[in-house]
Design a protein around this motif. Structure first.
Motif, mmCIF file in Angstrom:
data_model
loop_
_atom_site.group_PDB
_atom_site.id
_atom_site.type_symbol
_atom_site.label_atom_id
_atom_site.label_comp_id
_atom_site.label_asym_id
_atom_site.label_seq_id
_atom_site.Cartn_x
_atom_site.Cartn_y
_atom_site.Cartn_z
ATOM 1 N N HIS A 34 -2.509 2.051 -11.285
ATOM 2 C CA HIS A 34 -1.365 2.653 -10.597
ATOM 3 C C HIS A 34 -0.031 2.037 -10.976
ATOM 4 O O HIS A 34 1.012 2.673 -10.816
ATOM 5 N N THR A 35 -0.046 0.777 -11.431
ATOM 6 C CA THR A 35 1.209 0.072 -11.677
ATOM 7 C C THR A 35 1.177 -0.651 -13.016
ATOM 8 O O THR A 35 0.119 -0.934 -13.563
ATOM 9 N N THR A 215 6.887 -4.808 -7.161
ATOM 10 C CA THR A 215 6.960 -3.444 -6.638
ATOM 11 C C THR A 215 5.615 -2.749 -6.811
ATOM 12 O O THR A 215 5.143 -2.562 -7.940
ATOM 13 N N TYR A 216 4.996 -2.381 -5.685
ATOM 14 C CA TYR A 216 3.696 -1.727 -5.697
ATOM 15 C C TYR A 216 3.669 -0.613 -4.650
ATOM 16 O O TYR A 216 4.338 -0.711 -3.618
ATOM 17 N N PRO A 217 2.884 0.439 -4.878
ATOM 18 C CA PRO A 217 2.655 1.440 -3.832
ATOM 19 C C PRO A 217 1.914 0.801 -2.654
ATOM 20 O O PRO A 217 1.308 -0.273 -2.788
ATOM 21 N N LEU A 218 1.917 1.484 -1.512
ATOM 22 C CA LEU A 218 1.303 0.943 -0.296
ATOM 23 C C LEU A 218 -0.177 0.621 -0.513
ATOM 24 O O LEU A 218 -0.659 -0.436 -0.095
ATOM 25 N N ASN A 219 -0.900 1.538 -1.156
ATOM 26 C CA ASN A 219 -2.335 1.309 -1.368
ATOM 27 C C ASN A 219 -2.596 0.046 -2.191
ATOM 28 O O ASN A 219 -3.562 -0.686 -1.939
ATOM 29 N N ASP A 220 -1.725 -0.207 -3.169
ATOM 30 C CA ASP A 220 -1.900 -1.401 -3.991
ATOM 31 C C ASP A 220 -1.546 -2.678 -3.227
ATOM 32 O O ASP A 220 -2.152 -3.732 -3.452
ATOM 33 N N TRP A 221 -0.574 -2.581 -2.311
ATOM 34 C CA TRP A 221 -0.273 -3.738 -1.460
ATOM 35 C C TRP A 221 -1.469 -4.052 -0.562
ATOM 36 O O TRP A 221 -1.778 -5.226 -0.309
ATOM 37 N N LEU A 222 -2.161 -3.006 -0.112
ATOM 38 C CA LEU A 222 -3.361 -3.220 0.694
ATOM 39 C C LEU A 222 -4.457 -3.890 -0.130
ATOM 40 O O LEU A 222 -5.182 -4.755 0.366
#
Length: 298
Positions: A34-35, A215-222
């Motif tokens: 994703h990143t 900087t990461y999407p929410l799912n990746d922060w989870l």
């Protein structure tokens, strides 16, 4: 003398830790999809998230005793943080030069050999026939599992990559050996708070040459939160606690189940084929665990 129940409890602690470590690759792969992150950033966040968790646990379990560490022991715990950071950086760098298969084989398989040699000749731990048999089976099983998951497009072998992978193996081995020194003198969360706090600071210094991706999407922060909480904070606390009655050599063998967990998850989630060699490797690893827990029969 510790009872057999204590041994089995600590055996399952270390086995649970190795299973948790086996999920790291799947979580990292999901974040990479994703990143445009990098290995240094993922390693830093694992340690940076785990460190305050260890601090909170220390506050709950130890209170002011958290700071009651002898100066010499504090230096060794800081050294543990240094070798943890060394392992993380060296292994990630080795993959870029040599590929996942060779790097994983060297990092996972050389570490138990280093631990066994140092434990036998320096620490004077007795290497029993059952432990030696389990070591041989576990190493053979890991080689088969990793080889079964290799791909033809793997990077070519380079001497620099092999050297970095050996450095990673040494860092991993000495983290185990140093941790064994404090297995009964200090609480596991106390040791890991100092070690992982040091490791996080050292990895932060490396970001002067490699950018830290924040900087990461929410799912990746989870997923990052999972990496910091479960296969880092919880797993290393269990691992350190488990070394109360488990020798360093035996602990290093049990951690090879990390490869088995990763292979099974890749088979279940990514539909990667295990094949005959992979299945045989899995059976050898399971056999080595049975020998360790029922070692009086071997």
């Amino acid at each position: 003398m510790l009872s057999r129940n204590s041994f089995r409890r600590d055996f399952w602690f270390i086995l649970s830790a190795s299973i948790a470590w086996g999920t790291v690759g799947v979580a990292n792969q999901a974040i990479y999809a994703h990143t445009a992150t990098n290995a240094l950033s993922l390693a830093f966040f694992r340690l940076a998230i785990a460190t305050p968790l260890f601090l909170v646990a220390c506050g709950k379990l130890l209170g002011r005793r958290l700071w009651q560490i002898k100066p010499r022991d504090l230096l060794i715990m800081i050294l543990m943080g240094g070798v943890q950071a060394l392992y993380q950086v060296s292994y990630s760098a080795a993959i870029a030069y040599t590929g996942v298969t060779i790097s994983t084989l060297i990092a996972l398989c050389v570490a138990p050999v280093i631990v066994a040699l140092c434990s036998t000749f320096l620490i004077r731990e007795h290497l029993t026939r059952s432990t030696l048999l389990a070591l041989v089976l576990a190493l053979g099983g890991t080689v088969l599992l990793v080889a079964a998951s290799s791909h033809p497009q793997q990077a070519s072998v380079s001497l620099l990559g092999i050297g970095l992978a050996l450095l990673a193996a040494a860092g991993y081995a000495f983290f185990i050996l140093l941790g064994r020194l404090f297995s009964t003198g200090y609480h596991s969360v106390q040791i890991n708070f100092v070690a992982f706090g040091t490791g996080a600071l050292l990895l932060l210094l490396f970001t002067t040459s490699t950018p830290l991706v924040t900087t990461y999407p929410l799912n990746d922060w989870l997923l990052l939160l999972y990496l910091g909480c479960v296969p880092t904070a919880l797993a290393y606390a269990l691992f350190q606690a488990g070394m109360r009655s488990i020798s360093a050599t035996m602990a290093s063998i049990i951690t090879l189940c990390e490869a088995l967990t990763a292979a099974l998850l890749a088979w279940l989630i990514f539909r990667e084929e295990l094949g005959v060699f992979g299945i045989l490797g899995a059976l050898l690893l399971v056999g080595s665990m049975l020998i360790l827990i029922y070692r009086k029969y071997f």
